[in-house]
Design a protein around this motif. Sequence first.
Motif, PDB file in Angstrom:
ATOM      1  N   PHE A  95       1.506   4.516  -2.905  1.00  0.00           N
ATOM      2  CA  PHE A  95       1.535   5.959  -2.663  1.00  0.00           C
ATOM      3  C   PHE A  95       2.839   6.581  -3.161  1.00  0.00           C
ATOM      4  O   PHE A  95       2.853   7.728  -3.616  1.00  0.00           O
ATOM      5  CB  PHE A  95       1.310   6.257  -1.176  1.00  0.00           C
ATOM      6  CG  PHE A  95      -0.136   6.484  -0.846  1.00  0.00           C
ATOM      7  CD1 PHE A  95      -0.598   7.730  -0.488  1.00  0.00           C
ATOM      8  CD2 PHE A  95      -1.044   5.440  -0.934  1.00  0.00           C
ATOM      9  CE1 PHE A  95      -1.939   7.948  -0.205  1.00  0.00           C
ATOM     10  CE2 PHE A  95      -2.387   5.635  -0.657  1.00  0.00           C
ATOM     11  CZ  PHE A  95      -2.848   6.888  -0.294  1.00  0.00           C
ATOM     12  N   PRO A 111      -7.101  10.762  -0.545  1.00  0.00           N
ATOM     13  CA  PRO A 111      -5.736  10.530  -0.051  1.00  0.00           C
ATOM     14  C   PRO A 111      -4.750  10.234  -1.190  1.00  0.00           C
ATOM     15  O   PRO A 111      -3.623  10.745  -1.184  1.00  0.00           O
ATOM     16  CB  PRO A 111      -5.906   9.326   0.883  1.00  0.00           C
ATOM     17  CG  PRO A 111      -7.320   9.393   1.335  1.00  0.00           C
ATOM     18  CD  PRO A 111      -8.083   9.885   0.149  1.00  0.00           C
ATOM     19  N   MET A 161       1.331   8.643   6.397  1.00  0.00           N
ATOM     20  CA  MET A 161       1.323   8.577   4.938  1.00  0.00           C
ATOM     21  C   MET A 161       1.842   9.879   4.324  1.00  0.00           C
ATOM     22  O   MET A 161       2.453   9.872   3.261  1.00  0.00           O
ATOM     23  CB  MET A 161      -0.075   8.269   4.426  1.00  0.00           C
ATOM     24  CG  MET A 161      -0.611   6.902   4.832  1.00  0.00           C
ATOM     25  SD  MET A 161       0.448   5.536   4.290  1.00  0.00           S
ATOM     26  CE  MET A 161       0.294   5.678   2.511  1.00  0.00           C
ATOM     27  N   THR A 168      -8.277  13.425   5.328  1.00  0.00           N
ATOM     28  CA  THR A 168      -9.153  12.674   4.432  1.00  0.00           C
ATOM     29  C   THR A 168      -9.001  11.174   4.657  1.00  0.00           C
ATOM     30  O   THR A 168      -9.958  10.412   4.509  1.00  0.00           O
ATOM     31  CB  THR A 168      -8.853  13.013   2.959  1.00  0.00           C
ATOM     32  OG1 THR A 168      -7.459  12.785   2.675  1.00  0.00           O
ATOM     33  CG2 THR A 168      -9.188  14.458   2.659  1.00  0.00           C
ATOM     34  N   HIS A 169      -7.798  10.743   5.030  1.00  0.00           N
ATOM     35  CA  HIS A 169      -7.576   9.331   5.324  1.00  0.00           C
ATOM     36  C   HIS A 169      -8.273   8.936   6.628  1.00  0.00           C
ATOM     37  O   HIS A 169      -8.947   7.902   6.709  1.00  0.00           O
ATOM     38  CB  HIS A 169      -6.077   9.047   5.409  1.00  0.00           C
ATOM     39  CG  HIS A 169      -5.723   7.590   5.419  1.00  0.00           C
ATOM     40  ND1 HIS A 169      -5.567   6.869   6.587  1.00  0.00           N
ATOM     41  CD2 HIS A 169      -5.507   6.716   4.405  1.00  0.00           C
ATOM     42  CE1 HIS A 169      -5.266   5.625   6.302  1.00  0.00           C
ATOM     43  NE2 HIS A 169      -5.228   5.487   4.981  1.00  0.00           N
ATOM     44  N   GLN A 226     -11.253   3.426   3.025  1.00  0.00           N
ATOM     45  CA  GLN A 226     -10.179   4.226   3.600  1.00  0.00           C
ATOM     46  C   GLN A 226      -8.867   3.966   2.869  1.00  0.00           C
ATOM     47  O   GLN A 226      -8.092   4.874   2.607  1.00  0.00           O
ATOM     48  CB  GLN A 226     -10.011   3.909   5.090  1.00  0.00           C
ATOM     49  CG  GLN A 226      -8.944   4.775   5.761  1.00  0.00           C
ATOM     50  CD  GLN A 226      -8.736   4.419   7.212  1.00  0.00           C
ATOM     51  OE1 GLN A 226      -8.740   3.251   7.577  1.00  0.00           O
ATOM     52  NE2 GLN A 226      -8.552   5.422   8.061  1.00  0.00           N
ATOM     53  N   GLU A 227      -8.639   2.721   2.517  1.00  0.00           N
ATOM     54  CA  GLU A 227      -7.406   2.346   1.845  1.00  0.00           C
ATOM     55  C   GLU A 227      -7.356   2.834   0.406  1.00  0.00           C
ATOM     56  O   GLU A 227      -6.289   3.182  -0.104  1.00  0.00           O
ATOM     57  CB  GLU A 227      -7.276   0.821   1.881  1.00  0.00           C
ATOM     58  CG  GLU A 227      -6.003   0.271   1.279  1.00  0.00           C
ATOM     59  CD  GLU A 227      -5.970  -1.244   1.356  1.00  0.00           C
ATOM     60  OE1 GLU A 227      -6.379  -1.893   0.364  1.00  0.00           O
ATOM     61  OE2 GLU A 227      -5.560  -1.773   2.400  1.00  0.00           O
ATOM     62  N   LYS A 228      -8.540   2.910  -0.232  1.00  0.00           N
ATOM     63  CA  LYS A 228      -8.548   3.130  -1.680  1.00  0.00           C
ATOM     64  C   LYS A 228      -9.348   4.347  -2.118  1.00  0.00           C
ATOM     65  O   LYS A 228      -9.705   4.466  -3.291  1.00  0.00           O
ATOM     66  CB  LYS A 228      -9.102   1.878  -2.364  1.00  0.00           C
ATOM     67  CG  LYS A 228      -8.295   0.630  -2.038  1.00  0.00           C
ATOM     68  CD  LYS A 228      -8.807  -0.609  -2.716  1.00  0.00           C
ATOM     69  CE  LYS A 228      -7.931  -1.808  -2.367  1.00  0.00           C
ATOM     70  NZ  LYS A 228      -8.313  -3.028  -3.063  1.00  0.00           N
ATOM     71  N   ASP A 277      -2.434   9.111  11.084  1.00  0.00           N
ATOM     72  CA  ASP A 277      -2.666   9.256   9.650  1.00  0.00           C
ATOM     73  C   ASP A 277      -1.646  10.177   8.975  1.00  0.00           C
ATOM     74  O   ASP A 277      -1.537  10.184   7.755  1.00  0.00           O
ATOM     75  CB  ASP A 277      -4.081   9.775   9.406  1.00  0.00           C
ATOM     76  CG  ASP A 277      -5.131   8.743   9.801  1.00  0.00           C
ATOM     77  OD1 ASP A 277      -5.398   7.831   9.001  1.00  0.00           O
ATOM     78  OD2 ASP A 277      -5.665   8.840  10.919  1.00  0.00           O
ATOM     79  N   SER A 336     -12.417   6.097   8.300  1.00  0.00           N
ATOM     80  CA  SER A 336     -12.032   4.946   9.110  1.00  0.00           C
ATOM     81  C   SER A 336     -13.152   3.923   9.272  1.00  0.00           C
ATOM     82  O   SER A 336     -12.911   2.800   9.683  1.00  0.00           O
ATOM     83  CB  SER A 336     -11.552   5.405  10.492  1.00  0.00           C
ATOM     84  OG  SER A 336     -12.576   6.153  11.146  1.00  0.00           O
ATOM     85  N   TYR A 353       0.833  -1.205   0.000  1.00  0.00           N
ATOM     86  CA  TYR A 353       0.000   0.000   0.000  1.00  0.00           C
ATOM     87  C   TYR A 353       0.869   1.258   0.000  1.00  0.00           C
ATOM     88  O   TYR A 353       0.637   2.205  -0.754  1.00  0.00           O
ATOM     89  CB  TYR A 353      -0.909  -0.027   1.221  1.00  0.00           C
ATOM     90  CG  TYR A 353      -1.828   1.165   1.362  1.00  0.00           C
ATOM     91  CD1 TYR A 353      -2.815   1.415   0.414  1.00  0.00           C
ATOM     92  CD2 TYR A 353      -1.723   2.011   2.463  1.00  0.00           C
ATOM     93  CE1 TYR A 353      -3.666   2.494   0.550  1.00  0.00           C
ATOM     94  CE2 TYR A 353      -2.585   3.091   2.602  1.00  0.00           C
ATOM     95  CZ  TYR A 353      -3.550   3.330   1.653  1.00  0.00           C
ATOM     96  OH  TYR A 353      -4.396   4.406   1.790  1.00  0.00           O
ATOM     97  N   MET A 381      -4.158  15.104   3.289  1.00  0.00           N
ATOM     98  CA  MET A 381      -4.057  13.644   3.318  1.00  0.00           C
ATOM     99  C   MET A 381      -4.367  13.029   4.681  1.00  0.00           C
ATOM    100  O   MET A 381      -5.179  12.088   4.766  1.00  0.00           O
ATOM    101  CB  MET A 381      -2.677  13.187   2.836  1.00  0.00           C
ATOM    102  CG  MET A 381      -2.543  11.678   2.708  1.00  0.00           C
ATOM    103  SD  MET A 381      -0.851  11.135   2.365  1.00  0.00           S
ATOM    104  CE  MET A 381      -0.538  11.914   0.795  1.00  0.00           C
TER     105      MET A 381
END
Length: 391
Positions: A64, A218, A274, A201-202, A212-214, A271, A206, A60, A198
């Motif tokens: 990014f 973000p 990232m 928004t990430h 959240q991952e995709k 968060d 939750s 993941y 980022m």
Amino acid sequence: MVIAPDPRHDTRNPGIDLLRGLAIVLVVFNHLGLRIPLKQTALADVLPAWFLSRLNYNGYEAVFVFFVISGFLIAGNALRRWGGLERIDMRTFYARRFARIVPCLLALVGLLSVLHLLAVPDYTISRPGQSLPGAIWSAIGLHLNWYEGRTGYLPGNWDVLWSLSIEEVFYIGFPLVCLLTRRRWVLVPLLALLALSMPWTHAALSGNEIWQEKAYLPGMSAIAIGVLGALLAARAATLAPRTVRLLGWLGAIGLTAATIDGAVMWQQLRDGYMLLLALSALCLLLACEQRQRRGPWQAWHGLDWLRSWGRLSYEVYLSHMFVVFAVVRLFKLAGGDMRLGFLWYLLTLPLCWLLGAMVERWLSAPCERWLRARLSGARDKSRVLTTSVAD
């Protein structure tokens, strides 16, 4: 500010290829590690389990890094090609993106559709609420990430297209925003706001692990960081070697901390972790760009193999799950001895590279040249055969 073409950018940047190569290898390690974890193999007798886990579970983060690289390269190429983002030729920009992305995307979707219809294990869409038409439309319509967030994960070969949905939606709107704002003092704050959003928004997503991952924002934040880096690189004079080394070390340390010691970084930054990852990747890109300005370079010949992965990163990314699924099947047929599982990585990596090279040679490269020559028109024909990077 109009930027004059620089002949030094007609060659690839080996440092950026190296970073892309590292990222795509981590993606392959992630998808194989979900099925044959390194921490359960004999390597755990000589290496810490936490280190082996980090080798397996940074896919993941690697995506990014790709987002940042993408923003940096595509915006940088646009600046060199047209002299400013407000001068982007929309026809040429969209034609180049279409020629680069669509041939492999359509070929992959077509092949996966056939495998689903043949009910081939690992390729059959079977979750409630999912269907082949839905998967096809989500992939081609660039909302596969949203489709998975609503219905669950698709089979692995479909799932990799989530990042393409984010990236290409960004680039559909990117030239429009550049042409509408017209002024850098308007565009840069908008990009900075998106980039710095980022962590929030990430965190705001939750409640849905997949979404959240995709989610779009973000990922777009990481692309915006790359675009801001390209604007900074275009305006910055050649820096002193000491400053370039400092950028390189800051980027390397930050990227290493985020990938190798991610759990600790997450506890400290949550968060914002990232954002650190994306900014670290940007520092490395700026250092590579500065090094390129001093003339062509070819450092660390022992890592040429990893740079070749970087040159094939798009093709390997779209095709590697075919190899992963095949190797896992062979692993199970051979008895599934997890202690020897690490040996199957030695088979997977060269096969992934070979398949990516075949896709590049016989599909993506010829189709890209053909489409660019016909879609871009006379204004871009001089750039069809040689580009500064594989954008």
